[in-house]
Write a protein that holds these residues in place. Sequence first.
Motif, PDB file in Angstrom:
ATOM      1  N   ARG A  45     -52.028  31.848 -29.725  1.00  0.00           N
ATOM      2  CA  ARG A  45     -52.098  30.865 -30.810  1.00  0.00           C
ATOM      3  C   ARG A  45     -51.524  29.556 -30.284  1.00  0.00           C
ATOM      4  NH1 ARG A  45     -52.492  34.291 -35.564  1.00  0.00           N
ATOM      5  NH2 ARG A  45     -53.065  36.297 -34.658  1.00  0.00           N
ATOM      6  N   ARG A  46     -52.184  28.468 -30.622  1.00  0.00           N
ATOM      7  CA  ARG A  46     -51.684  27.187 -30.140  1.00  0.00           C
ATOM      8  C   ARG A  46     -50.313  26.854 -30.715  1.00  0.00           C
ATOM      9  NH1 ARG A  46     -55.984  22.297 -29.537  1.00  0.00           N
ATOM     10  NH2 ARG A  46     -57.600  23.604 -30.445  1.00  0.00           N
ATOM     11  N   ALA A  47     -50.012  27.366 -31.910  1.00  0.00           N
ATOM     12  CA  ALA A  47     -48.711  27.060 -32.515  1.00  0.00           C
ATOM     13  C   ALA A  47     -47.565  27.668 -31.709  1.00  0.00           C
ATOM     14  CB  ALA A  47     -48.663  27.576 -33.950  1.00  0.00           C
ATOM     15  N   TRP A  48     -47.841  28.730 -30.982  1.00  0.00           N
ATOM     16  CA  TRP A  48     -46.791  29.409 -30.224  1.00  0.00           C
ATOM     17  C   TRP A  48     -46.839  29.074 -28.733  1.00  0.00           C
ATOM     18  CZ3 TRP A  48     -48.464  34.821 -32.415  1.00  0.00           C
ATOM     19  CH2 TRP A  48     -48.158  34.870 -33.790  1.00  0.00           C
ATOM     20  N   HIS A  49     -48.039  28.883 -28.250  1.00  0.00           N
ATOM     21  CA  HIS A  49     -48.229  28.774 -26.808  1.00  0.00           C
ATOM     22  C   HIS A  49     -48.362  27.307 -26.403  1.00  0.00           C
ATOM     23  CE1 HIS A  49     -49.264  32.748 -24.867  1.00  0.00           C
ATOM     24  NE2 HIS A  49     -48.828  32.033 -23.864  1.00  0.00           N
ATOM     25  N   ARG A  50     -47.394  26.793 -25.688  1.00  0.00           N
ATOM     26  CA  ARG A  50     -47.582  25.470 -25.085  1.00  0.00           C
ATOM     27  C   ARG A  50     -48.665  25.575 -24.011  1.00  0.00           C
ATOM     28  NH1 ARG A  50     -42.655  23.525 -22.212  1.00  0.00           N
ATOM     29  NH2 ARG A  50     -42.714  25.667 -21.441  1.00  0.00           N
ATOM     30  N   GLY A  51     -49.284  24.478 -23.697  1.00  0.00           N
ATOM     31  CA  GLY A  51     -50.327  24.479 -22.667  1.00  0.00           C
ATOM     32  C   GLY A  51     -49.811  24.996 -21.332  1.00  0.00           C
ATOM     33  N   PHE A  52     -48.602  24.584 -20.981  1.00  0.00           N
ATOM     34  CA  PHE A  52     -48.017  25.017 -19.715  1.00  0.00           C
ATOM     35  C   PHE A  52     -47.897  26.538 -19.675  1.00  0.00           C
ATOM     36  CE2 PHE A  52     -44.540  26.207 -16.957  1.00  0.00           C
ATOM     37  CZ  PHE A  52     -44.732  25.418 -15.834  1.00  0.00           C
ATOM     38  N   VAL A  86     -63.347  24.252 -24.489  1.00  0.00           N
ATOM     39  CA  VAL A  86     -62.444  23.809 -25.545  1.00  0.00           C
ATOM     40  C   VAL A  86     -63.221  23.016 -26.585  1.00  0.00           C
ATOM     41  CG1 VAL A  86     -60.492  23.711 -23.938  1.00  0.00           C
ATOM     42  CG2 VAL A  86     -61.847  21.653 -24.358  1.00  0.00           C
ATOM     43  N   PRO A  87     -62.682  22.923 -27.812  1.00  0.00           N
ATOM     44  CA  PRO A  87     -63.284  22.023 -28.805  1.00  0.00           C
ATOM     45  C   PRO A  87     -63.210  20.567 -28.322  1.00  0.00           C
ATOM     46  CG  PRO A  87     -61.749  23.556 -29.848  1.00  0.00           C
ATOM     47  CD  PRO A  87     -61.557  23.684 -28.365  1.00  0.00           C
ATOM     48  N   ARG A  88     -64.158  19.776 -28.811  1.00  0.00           N
ATOM     49  CA  ARG A  88     -64.233  18.381 -28.392  1.00  0.00           C
ATOM     50  C   ARG A  88     -62.993  17.575 -28.738  1.00  0.00           C
ATOM     51  NH1 ARG A  88     -69.643  17.024 -27.266  1.00  0.00           N
ATOM     52  NH2 ARG A  88     -70.922  18.600 -28.240  1.00  0.00           N
ATOM     53  N   ASP A  89     -62.275  17.986 -29.789  1.00  0.00           N
ATOM     54  CA  ASP A  89     -61.114  17.191 -30.204  1.00  0.00           C
ATOM     55  C   ASP A  89     -59.834  17.623 -29.492  1.00  0.00           C
ATOM     56  OD1 ASP A  89     -60.628  19.609 -31.367  1.00  0.00           O
ATOM     57  OD2 ASP A  89     -60.466  18.877 -33.414  1.00  0.00           O
ATOM     58  N   THR A  90     -59.962  18.458 -28.474  1.00  0.00           N
ATOM     59  CA  THR A  90     -58.793  18.892 -27.710  1.00  0.00           C
ATOM     60  C   THR A  90     -58.257  17.733 -26.868  1.00  0.00           C
ATOM     61  OG1 THR A  90     -59.825  21.069 -27.528  1.00  0.00           O
ATOM     62  CG2 THR A  90     -57.970  20.605 -26.053  1.00  0.00           C
ATOM     63  N   PRO A  91     -56.955  17.472 -26.939  1.00  0.00           N
ATOM     64  CA  PRO A  91     -56.404  16.418 -26.080  1.00  0.00           C
ATOM     65  C   PRO A  91     -56.544  16.783 -24.599  1.00  0.00           C
ATOM     66  CG  PRO A  91     -54.831  17.058 -27.789  1.00  0.00           C
ATOM     67  CD  PRO A  91     -55.947  18.069 -27.811  1.00  0.00           C
ATOM     68  N   VAL A  92     -56.943  15.821 -23.809  1.00  0.00           N
ATOM     69  CA  VAL A  92     -57.014  16.064 -22.369  1.00  0.00           C
ATOM     70  C   VAL A  92     -55.642  16.471 -21.842  1.00  0.00           C
ATOM     71  CG1 VAL A  92     -57.651  15.092 -20.131  1.00  0.00           C
ATOM     72  CG2 VAL A  92     -58.885  14.381 -22.181  1.00  0.00           C
ATOM     73  N   ALA A  93     -54.599  15.930 -22.463  1.00  0.00           N
ATOM     74  CA  ALA A  93     -53.235  16.252 -22.016  1.00  0.00           C
ATOM     75  C   ALA A  93     -52.965  17.754 -22.087  1.00  0.00           C
ATOM     76  CB  ALA A  93     -52.212  15.488 -22.865  1.00  0.00           C
ATOM     77  N   LEU A  94     -53.569  18.450 -23.054  1.00  0.00           N
ATOM     78  CA  LEU A  94     -53.373  19.892 -23.133  1.00  0.00           C
ATOM     79  C   LEU A  94     -53.987  20.583 -21.915  1.00  0.00           C
ATOM     80  CD1 LEU A  94     -52.426  22.391 -24.678  1.00  0.00           C
ATOM     81  CD2 LEU A  94     -54.608  22.403 -25.883  1.00  0.00           C
ATOM     82  N   VAL A 128     -63.156  27.501 -30.046  1.00  0.00           N
ATOM     83  CA  VAL A 128     -61.714  27.666 -29.835  1.00  0.00           C
ATOM     84  C   VAL A 128     -61.452  27.628 -28.327  1.00  0.00           C
ATOM     85  CG1 VAL A 128     -61.357  29.052 -31.923  1.00  0.00           C
ATOM     86  CG2 VAL A 128     -61.921  30.189 -29.761  1.00  0.00           C
ATOM     87  N   ILE A 129     -60.207  27.418 -27.960  1.00  0.00           N
ATOM     88  CA  ILE A 129     -59.878  27.343 -26.533  1.00  0.00           C
ATOM     89  C   ILE A 129     -60.167  28.689 -25.867  1.00  0.00           C
ATOM     90  CG2 ILE A 129     -58.032  27.026 -24.842  1.00  0.00           C
ATOM     91  CD1 ILE A 129     -56.748  25.063 -26.729  1.00  0.00           C
ATOM     92  N   ALA A 136     -48.121  33.463 -45.030  1.00  0.00           N
ATOM     93  CA  ALA A 136     -48.669  34.583 -45.813  1.00  0.00           C
ATOM     94  C   ALA A 136     -50.150  34.818 -45.510  1.00  0.00           C
ATOM     95  CB  ALA A 136     -48.465  34.314 -47.304  1.00  0.00           C
ATOM     96  N   ASP A 137     -50.851  33.764 -45.096  1.00  0.00           N
ATOM     97  CA  ASP A 137     -52.268  33.922 -44.780  1.00  0.00           C
ATOM     98  C   ASP A 137     -52.493  34.302 -43.314  1.00  0.00           C
ATOM     99  OD1 ASP A 137     -53.058  33.261 -47.367  1.00  0.00           O
ATOM    100  OD2 ASP A 137     -52.908  31.112 -46.921  1.00  0.00           O
ATOM    101  N   GLY A 138     -51.412  34.520 -42.588  1.00  0.00           N
ATOM    102  CA  GLY A 138     -51.560  34.896 -41.193  1.00  0.00           C
ATOM    103  C   GLY A 138     -51.729  33.718 -40.257  1.00  0.00           C
ATOM    104  N   VAL A 139     -51.576  32.490 -40.768  1.00  0.00           N
ATOM    105  CA  VAL A 139     -51.723  31.319 -39.906  1.00  0.00           C
ATOM    106  C   VAL A 139     -50.442  31.125 -39.096  1.00  0.00           C
ATOM    107  CG1 VAL A 139     -52.102  28.824 -39.846  1.00  0.00           C
ATOM    108  CG2 VAL A 139     -53.341  30.254 -41.505  1.00  0.00           C
TER     109      VAL A 139
END
Lengths: 373, 373
Positions: free
Chosen positions: B76-83, B113-121, B152-153, B203-206
């Motif tokens: 999940r992107r919320a947990w996993h930094r790009g590095f 990746v999705p088009r709106d993904t930052p290149v920095a990621l 998705v990535i 609660a929704d698993g997000v």
Amino acid sequence: MSSRRTETGTGVPTGADTGSDTVGIAGEAGVLRRVLAQLAPSEAAVVGPGDDSAVLRVRGDLVVTSDTMIEGPDFRRAWHRGFDLGWKLAATNLSDVAAMGARPTGLTVSLAVPRDTPVALLEEIARGLTAACAALAPGCGVVGGDLGTAPVITAAVTAIGELDGTPPVLRSEARAGDQVAYAGDLGLAGLGLTLLFSDGVDADGVAHARGIARHLATHPRLLAAQLAPTPPIALGRIAAQAGATAMMDVSDSLSLDADRLARASSRDPEAAETSSTKRSQAVTIDLDSAGLLHAFGEQHGESVPLEAMLAGGEDHGLLAAFPADTTLPAGFHRIGSVVPAVARSAALTLDGDPTEPRGWDPFTVRLPGLGEV
Amino acid sequence: MSSRRTETGTGVPTGADTGSDTVGIAGEAGVLRRVLAQLAPSEAAVVGPGDDSAVLRVRGDLVVTSDTMIEGPDFRRAWHRGFDLGWKLAATNLSDVAAMGARPTGLTVSLAVPRDTPVALLEEIARGLTAACAALAPGCGVVGGDLGTAPVITAAVTAIGELDGTPPVLRSEARAGDQVAYAGDLGLAGLGLTLLFSDGVDADGVAHARGIARHLATHPRLLAAQLAPTPPIALGRIAAQAGATAMMDVSDSLSLDADRLARASSRDPEAAETSSTKRSQAVTIDLDSAGLLHAFGEQHGESVPLEAMLAGGEDHGLLAAFPADTTLPAGFHRIGSVVPAVARSAALTLDGDPTEPRGWDPFTVRLPGLGEV
């Protein structure tokens, strides 16, 4: 690889081998067993699928390339049968091996699919992979891979090949004076894609098969070129043996890829980062419209306009430079020449006039029905 | 590979090198230039990124393995930094090479990746790949790959390695009488995943990052083991040289993978399809709870219950069998033994009693917040 084989009785549901199973019902072990049954071995495999990694027998330097196809940007299930998808996965990777002058020996395949995907679709993909290897690169086969879940069908393939003692044919070694030649279909896959998008999507861009039924009857070769291309894999080795100075497969378009080949072969340090020997001269590729029309104006009974040859992608034919005095191997057609650069910014000309490369950029081209993908 | 380098001025938008660019703005060439700048070369690469395929110098038989990580099922992107994502991508594939007794030499990486993904990621992912190679498998590096779009990535990695003259260590050659040993973290990654799912989803698993902040302070090693594992890659070669009879990396769980190793090493034709020498005897792996608790009951200051060791996945440590009289290489700990099969259906026992393998099946396990994936 993580495509481990587990057996029944391990606590992992394996499902029954019925054609209507989904992968969510069949479980990893069940899916894997059915997919592996559709594969033929690689002649180079010392250890094939089933362990952490495959082991390949290699005699010299190794060629390796990866490419991914994702449902939506790269294919639509309404158009692409599983067999064709497997075929195209193999063909597009095999062509990158061929473009180095190498002989493909093995593929790894990572498949990730939604849980409700029928196992039968994965079996079809495996059959397509196997058939493409048999037809285009005999002796090559799937040596490993992995299975997982994804929101859409996601297939990542890595192809490995051997150079059999010849040096790799890079894209960066074309020399002024070389003839430029092409082998394979040219423009057909792009025309096929145009047909699919013109009649195979509804107003919201959702793909469907019904609109393309008549094209399947009238232009089967255009659709086949797009859905299951047949690049001239064996000609990669033959071109290397004939002395090709530079080569690449044309996946994005002839104009884009010829421009790239010319830039890679030029001394401009920015443009020649991949060159092993920095040339003392920048080069331009001058394409010859008469030569293109003569060799590719009619293919498989289809009339192909010049613009389709220049801007259409996904044929995965071989673009190569040969010394001027080389007799081109059968299958290659002369379509231009390498000349001293006419201007720093013009790596590509058509009949001597600068022409703009145009084709496929995955991040900037927008396709109908894909929304924010 | 299709990660071709195009240059500015070809008609392909390349964007500016600002940190806030998305891949849709930067275009393929712009993204590629920035990603390639974060990579360190493979020592084995004769031709690195930039041509149709990479070329690797190989001295003997080759090991190859593929694995994919997809946003949602695998991270999940919320947990996993790009590095961390780049690190984990490298680590999980390197461990499959190590598990054959091989030395990793090169990776190919396909990123969609999705088009709106930052290149920095993507740059961060590349930095993580590079750092993991430097730390875990010096000399190994990214040799090629491709870029594309996806909902998705999606990251697919293939790792290649060399056996340096020793035969591959298969999972199918364990013999009754062998000692069973393990090297690496055990159970930590699974405990880390439990923490993430207990406090890192709404609660929704997000997934979200805020709930796990305190765990980062109190259990940093558990989260690190899940997000950026550090498998003992170098011990793969060392185990091969020490005479390991069978080896695999533990990705799904110790109980599942030990069961697989025992079945692969047994004469049962269904269970031994990957065995090169059919054994005359089926074997069971008997795990020793006292040995497990002694060696792995406390790791990095964390107390680890036996069940976490048996059922947790994703540590990617090495499970190996060694002859009874072999002195285990430093880093390996004895956790059981290979015994004649106690019953056809029990490939795994714990302290002599049959125990059910349990762990990760990607097609049947349902994760919170993933809906129909």
